[in-house]
Design an enzyme around this catalytic site. Structure first.
Site, PDB file in Angstrom:
ATOM      1  N   SER A 199       0.841  -1.185   0.000  1.00  0.00           N
ATOM      2  CA  SER A 199       0.000   0.000   0.000  1.00  0.00           C
ATOM      3  C   SER A 199       0.885   1.248   0.000  1.00  0.00           C
ATOM      4  CB  SER A 199      -0.950  -0.044   1.202  1.00  0.00           C
ATOM      5  OG  SER A 199      -1.957   0.932   1.096  1.00  0.00           O
ATOM      6  N   ASP A 367      -8.824  -6.218  -4.937  1.00  0.00           N
ATOM      7  CA  ASP A 367      -8.423  -4.896  -4.459  1.00  0.00           C
ATOM      8  C   ASP A 367      -9.151  -3.812  -5.249  1.00  0.00           C
ATOM      9  OD1 ASP A 367      -7.089  -2.629  -3.513  1.00  0.00           O
ATOM     10  OD2 ASP A 367      -5.138  -3.621  -3.484  1.00  0.00           O
ATOM     11  N   HIS A 397      -8.214  -5.088  -0.594  1.00  0.00           N
ATOM     12  CA  HIS A 397      -6.877  -4.520  -0.382  1.00  0.00           C
ATOM     13  C   HIS A 397      -6.214  -5.091   0.870  1.00  0.00           C
ATOM     14  CE1 HIS A 397      -3.696  -1.553  -0.729  1.00  0.00           C
ATOM     15  NE2 HIS A 397      -3.935  -1.113   0.502  1.00  0.00           N
TER      16      HIS A 397
END
Length: 422
Positions: A199, A367, A397
């Protein structure tokens, strides 16, 4: 005009004319929509930031001096907090850098305790015998500059002795990596066997592949997990209402709230931001299959109660409002929005093609924050990238924080391959 605005009983013109009220009608008799929001921050500190005088826990601190900022100006007196595990070998070639996501910190592995309100966020990935084996590797995890868990950020003291607050400058992912480069130098590290991040951490890991070598620090390999080379418009759109919610909270006070009493900080705005963000962290499949339209406990949504999925989002909003800092949330989110690997490098494709590190790219098939196509783009353009690997997950995610049975072997085998090629 909404249905709510069209309800005859709510029209003030009828009331003003003395129109007869329906039998059993009462202005105060209906369910309160405030019941759909359960954030009760009366005992929360104004900020969940770590402050000097709080328990240090496993943190260590390094002073790196003044940081020259990409957008102009300087950030003086910068401190970087970090944690480490394992031992740096005599050749100094077994170092691994782990970079956290937006609301993470340096506490990658270990129990919750004094100085650490939550247990390590990647304990299944880092530790003795784990995929990133601390019996073999020296693992370093810094708290990002702009954060709120020991590194210089908005809650830190500025040169005038007051918290930075609204005066904290805009910083970029490159600024954050520049600070991590100085941390590396202070630790005597001139080569990372692996730089890994997911991320927001993946944004920094990707920048490391270019900024590190430019600064004389080799990045032998990098693992970019659920991330992107350039923040897309869809993500900027999702972030906008999050930032607006924080700025609109009257207790945000423009960013200067650190002297506020417990319960008087911008917890509502931060909680709303987290609820919006958490929706992008998980998947529609999970929400539908796990919660669907089930009410929360004995609540009745027809009478002001919540659905279970609303309770779930409220829970995560409350957790973050207690342990994080609203200013840091804004600063770090804005740093993600300006992320563009190709800025001043001839564009994203040119930048990706100039990376010389071996690169592992991992996406999550469900995601909806960093779409799998973003991972595929990185793997397609980086010369020494392996084919993209996709985690199969119902969790969206957040799969990189959950699917360790898939992610562990992928990262472990990649790192073992780096070791064998020496």
């Amino acid at each position: 005009m909404t249905d709510e605005q069209q309800r005859p009983g709510d029209r003030t013109d009828d009331v003003d004319r003395g129109a007869p009220q329906p039998q059993g009608w009462s202005r105060s008799g209906g369910p309160s929509r405030a019941q759909s929001r359960r954030l009760d921050p009366t005992t929360f500190p104004a900020s969940g930031a770590w402050r000097p005088g709080d328990p240090v826990g496993d943190r260590q601190h390094v002073e790196i001096g003044t940081l020259e900022l990409e957008g102009g100006g300087q950030l003086p007196g910068v401190q970087v907090a970090y944690e480490s595990w394992g031992t740096l070998n005599d050749r100094r070639d077994n170092a691994v850098l782990v970079l956290h996501a937006l609301t993470g910190d340096s506490h990658v592995t270990g129990e919750a305790g004094p100085g650490h309100p939550t247990a390590g966020w990647w304990s299944e990935m880092v530790g003795p015998g784990a995929p990133i084996d601390t019996d073999r590797y020296y693992v370093v995890a810094p708290n990002v500059v702009g954060g709120c868990q020991g590194s210089t950020g908005p809650s830190s003291l500025a040169p005038d002795g007051a918290p930075w607050g609204s005066a904290f400058p805009i910083i970029t992912v490159r600024d954050q990596v520049a600070a991590e480069i100085e941390l590396s130098r202070s630790l005597g590290i001139t080569s990372w066997a692996l730089v890994v991040g997911a991320s927001m951490g993946g944004l920094r890991a990707l920048e490391w592949t270019l900024l590190g070598p430019e600064a004389g620090i080799e990045v032998e390999s990098a693992a970019i997990i659920a991330s992107a080379a350039q923040t897309p418009g869809d993500q900027i759109a999702w972030a906008h209402p999050q930032l607006t919610a924080i700025h609109a909270d009257p207790r945000f006070r423009g960013g200067d709230y650190y002297d506020a009493a417990d319960g008087d900080g911008p917890h509502v705005g931060l909680g709303i931001a987290r609820s919006i963000a958490h929706t992008t962290y998980r998947s529609a499949l999970e929400f539908d299959e796990r919660f669907g339209r089930i009410p929360q406990g004995g609540d009745d949504p027809m009478h002001g109660g919540r659905f279970a999925v609303q309770s779930y989002l409220d829970h995560h909003a409350s957790k973050l409002a207690r342990r994080f800092d609203a200013n840091s949330y804004v600063v770090l989110t804005e740093s993600m929005l300006t992320h563009d690997l190709g800025r001043d490098r001839g564009g994203v494709t040119t930048a990706l093609q100039s990376i010389r590190s071996r690169v592992l790219v991992v996406g999550v098939d469900t995601d909806r924050l960093f779409l799998p196509a973003e991972s595929e783009r990185i793997a397609r353009e980086v010369p020494r990238a392996e084919p993209v690997r996709l985690l199969r997950s119902a969790y969206g995610h957040d799969g990189f924080l959950i699917e360790f049975d898939q992610l562990g072997p992928i990262v472990g085998e990649f790192l073992a391959g780096v070791h064998k090629r020496r």
